[in-house]
Design a protein around this motif. Structure first.
Motif, PDB file in Angstrom:
ATOM      1  N   CYS A 152       0.433   4.292   1.469  1.00 33.70           N
ATOM      2  CA  CYS A 152       0.548   4.451   2.849  1.00 33.70           C
ATOM      3  C   CYS A 152       1.540   3.729   3.654  1.00 33.70           C
ATOM      4  N   TYR A 186      -3.182   2.742  -5.028  1.00 32.74           N
ATOM      5  CA  TYR A 186      -3.162   2.255  -3.502  1.00 32.74           C
ATOM      6  C   TYR A 186      -2.308   1.200  -3.224  1.00 32.74           C
ATOM      7  N   CYS A 245      -7.139   6.924   2.068  1.00 31.78           N
ATOM      8  CA  CYS A 245      -6.018   6.981   2.858  1.00 31.78           C
ATOM      9  C   CYS A 245      -4.943   7.491   1.855  1.00 31.78           C
ATOM     10  N   CYS A 246      -4.660   6.861   0.633  1.00 32.20           N
ATOM     11  CA  CYS A 246      -3.370   6.949   0.230  1.00 32.20           C
ATOM     12  C   CYS A 246      -3.105   8.308  -0.567  1.00 32.20           C
ATOM     13  N   GLU A 254       0.952  -1.221  -0.080  1.00 30.88           N
ATOM     14  CA  GLU A 254      -0.072   0.063   0.023  1.00 30.88           C
ATOM     15  C   GLU A 254       0.843   1.254   0.023  1.00 30.88           C
TER      16      GLU A 254
HETATM   17 ZN    ZN Z   1      -3.303   3.996   2.266  1.00 32.48          ZN
END
Ligand code: ZN
Ligand code: FUB
Length: 655
Positions: A348, A394, A421-422, A346
């Motif tokens: 993130c 992502y 989120c990313c 991912e």
């Molecule tokens: Zn993420």
């Protein structure tokens, strides 16, 4: 009526009297004190300013709408209740954080007004006691995701995760503008959380301290930032408490996302020795541990962290710096379980890998951590965003075979995600990159990430202005002008990355060079060669510096052929190609065939030339030999010329 933010902040600052400031020895020069003057990062910053930041703010409409509805509810206006979501607010906070950094590069009244608008909404939505989580405030939580009541399902609710991202946004906005509107909200929240989790508040958990670590780490590292900006030791103590109760006061005993390992709750953190569980959670946890150690000047977590780091870089990290190979848990697999096509990695998690390794460097002074931060930054993390700055990955596999959909169902890069989120994570990381370029302690200046930039660093009672010119990471030539306000003796420490050598591409032994090169690192001061000792990955030039001194550094940047440890089954008899810290890949657009059909002749002569036009204009491509000529581009730049292309980092060796 709006509160007087300045007053609250001033009162709390005055309350933080006992603070003597962080004891951290090595300090980064903060990103707002580094001016990007040219080269690689200049272009990325421009793209952030012109495209990614405004684009991301537009994509916050849904999250902002939830705050508007929440405020209507809180203020007694009838409107539809906001639809519950555990962490869409956190994505918006990350966008605000990035937007705040962008204001340091260029003022923008429209963006500032937008942040102020949202800050006002958050302030009005926040409960008077400091609690902030829309679904519980509006009384319509999904109980099996959020708990019936606040803080009753800390393992999955993301209440503290959201607040961590709010604190980071608040600190950034304060640094950018001096405004305390978001910071006041953050401080009120942090004090409330301290009270409820560690002291006991009659309105929560029957008055007993909750004493449970969050199921998704993040607040720990955010509290460190809050401490650094306010000087109030409370926040550092809270960060440490959250770390120290992890795996002690609460250990889940289910499977999958409820397993003890998933959120690193299987052992007290000081006893953990291997990376485990969900990779973003893990990365943020280790970052928090490293930062707390750096800020307290202690080594409470260093034994655990060093073992975890060894396990990561020697058995569980992709060559792109990607973490979390397994899709099912968005997490780490077994040792050497590093699939290419099915890798999750991912975006993130790669961002977290940068944070973790920056933290490890600051806590230890060892440049081996910067090698990993840099690897993750230039490869997996940057792959998370397209070159135009408005499409995102992502998931970051090391091979695409034309069967698209791996990117959470999207065909290629996505405009945004339902779970977003990313995108804001990579965006805020790019904007912070200037903060990874220079560091200093009482007698040394460290060059940690080479970039066309300038800054000024306090040293022995004077200021040292530095001006750096380079095309790094595309060129290994760096020129540095050193201008102390008055001449002064100190050590200039130039990072000599592991990748310049003949053994490993990066520390850890998972990825080793097949070819041997004899190009040397060259360092000159005022045109004269200098011999320098290398310690902890830095060439040290200790001298009395005068205004006008010029340092030239030449890091050999040849095309290199890399093998993977044989334990990684799918990479046996395969080669990856690197140049400097950049990992290359073959993409269909340049090779006119499914790239899985290509083979490569390891260690053959290779050519490097800048791409002449199109989306990748100016980026160096590599031309290698194989059963036919093979063209390679940096992995981070793949999927910028139309989707549905095959791609691979590891090429089969020509037999
Ligand atoms: Zn993420
Ligand atoms: O849970 C918040 C974020 O959503 C995680 O960090 C990502 O892995 C995604 O699951």
């Amino acid at each position: 009526m709006r509160r007087n933010h300045l007053t609250l902040f001033a009162v709390l600052m005055a309350a933080a009297t006992a603070c003597s400031g962080p004891v951290q020895e090595i300090r980064q020069v903060p990103f707002n004190e580094v001016n990007i003057s040219g080269g690689f990062w200049k272009d990325r910053m421009e793209t952030e300013l012109r495209t990614t930041v405004p684009f991301s703010l537009e994509h916050c409409a849904e999250a902002i709408g939830r705050f508007e509805k929440c405020v209507d509810f809180v203020e007694g206006r009838s409107s539809e209740l906001p639809q519950p979501h555990r962490f869409i607010s956190s994505d918006m906070y990350k966008v605000l954080e990035g937007a705040a950094y962008s204001l340091m590069l260029e003022s923008n009244p429209e963006i500032e007004a937008k942040i102020d608008y949202v800050a006002d909404l958050i302030a009005r939505a926040q409960r008077p006691d400091g609690y902030m989580y829309i679904s519980h405030i509006c009384g319509n939580p999904y109980p099996d995701e959020m708990g019936e009541k606040p803080y009753t399902y800390v393992i999955h609710s993301h209440e503290l995760y959201n607040m961590g991202h709010l604190y980071e946004a608040a600190v950034a906005y304060y640094q950018a503008t001096g405004k305390t509107n978001l910071l006041d909200i953050a401080i009120k929240s942090a004090r409330h959380i301290n009270h409820v989790f560690f002291e006991g508040d009659p309105n929560y958990n029957d008055g007993k301290p909750v004493m449970q670590a969050p199921g998704h780490e993040e607040i720990e590292l955010a509290l460190c930032k809050l401490y650094k900006v306010t000087g109030d030791r409370l926040y550092l103590d809270m960060a440490k408490k959250f770390l120290d109760i992890r795996g002690i006061t609460f250990i889940p005993d289910g499977d999958g996302v409820n397993s003890p390992e998933y959120a690193q709750q299987h052992l007290p953190v000081t006893e953990q020795r291997e990376v485990a569980g969900h990779s973003v959670r893990a990365g943020y946890l280790y970052t928090g541990m490293a930062q707390v150690d750096a800020l307290t000047g202690k080594n409470d977590y260093s034994e655990a962290l060093n073992a975890i780091w060894d396990n990561l870089v020697s058995k569980k990290m992709h060559i792109t710096g990607g973490l979390g190979a397994c899709r099912s848990t968005e997490g780490f697999g077994a040792d050497y379980e590093l699939p290419n096509r099915d890798a999750y990695d991912e975006t993130c998690a790669a961002v977290a890998n940068v944070f973790f390794n920056e933290g490890m460097f600051l806590a230890s002074g060892d440049a081996k951590f910067l090698d990993i931060a840099e690897l993750s930054l230039f490869n997996n993390a940057l792959a998370g965003i397209n070159l135009a700055g408005d499409r995102f990955f992502y998931v970051n596999p090391l091979e695409a075979d034309g069967e698209w959909g791996f990117n959470h169902g999207h065909k290629g890069r996505a405009e945004w995600f339902g779970c977003a989120c990313c995108p804001p994570n990579i965006s805020r990381l790019i904007l912070q990159a200037p903060g990874y370029m220079y560091a200093y302690d009482s007698g040394s200046i460290f060059l940690t990430l080479y970039a066309g930039s300038s800054t000024s660093i306090p040293m022995k009672g004077t200021k040292v202005a530095l001006e750096q010119k380079t095309d790094y990471p595309f060129s290994g030539s760096v020129q540095l002008k050193v201008n102390p306000a008055r001449s002064c003796r100190f050590s200039l420490k130039l990072r000599i990355p592991t990748w310049v050598g003949n053994g490993n591409f990066i520390p850890g032994g998972l990825y080793t060079y097949q070819d041997k090169r004899d190009d040397a690192v060259i360092i000159k001061v005022n045109g004269e060669d200098v011999e320098c000792a290398v310690a902890d990955g830095f060439a040290v030039i200790d001298r009395k510096w005068q205004s006008g001194d010029v340092v030239d550094l030449e890091l050999p940047m040849s095309v290199r052929y890399v093998s993977c440890d044989e334990h990684v089954e799918n990479n046996r008899n395969c080669t990856a190609v690197t140049r400097g810290p950049v990992v290359y890949c073959a993409e269909e657009a340049d090779n006119g065939c499914r790239v899985q059909e290509l083979t490569i002749e390891p260690c053959a002569e290779a050519g490097v030339s800048a791409i002449g036009d199109g989306a990748l204009k100016g980026i160096p491509a590599i031309r290698c030999q194989g059963s036919r000529p093979v063209t390679l581009i940096p992995y981070y730049a793949w999927d910028n010329r139309g989707d549905a292309q095959t791609m691979t980092v590891w090429l089969r060796n020509q037999q």
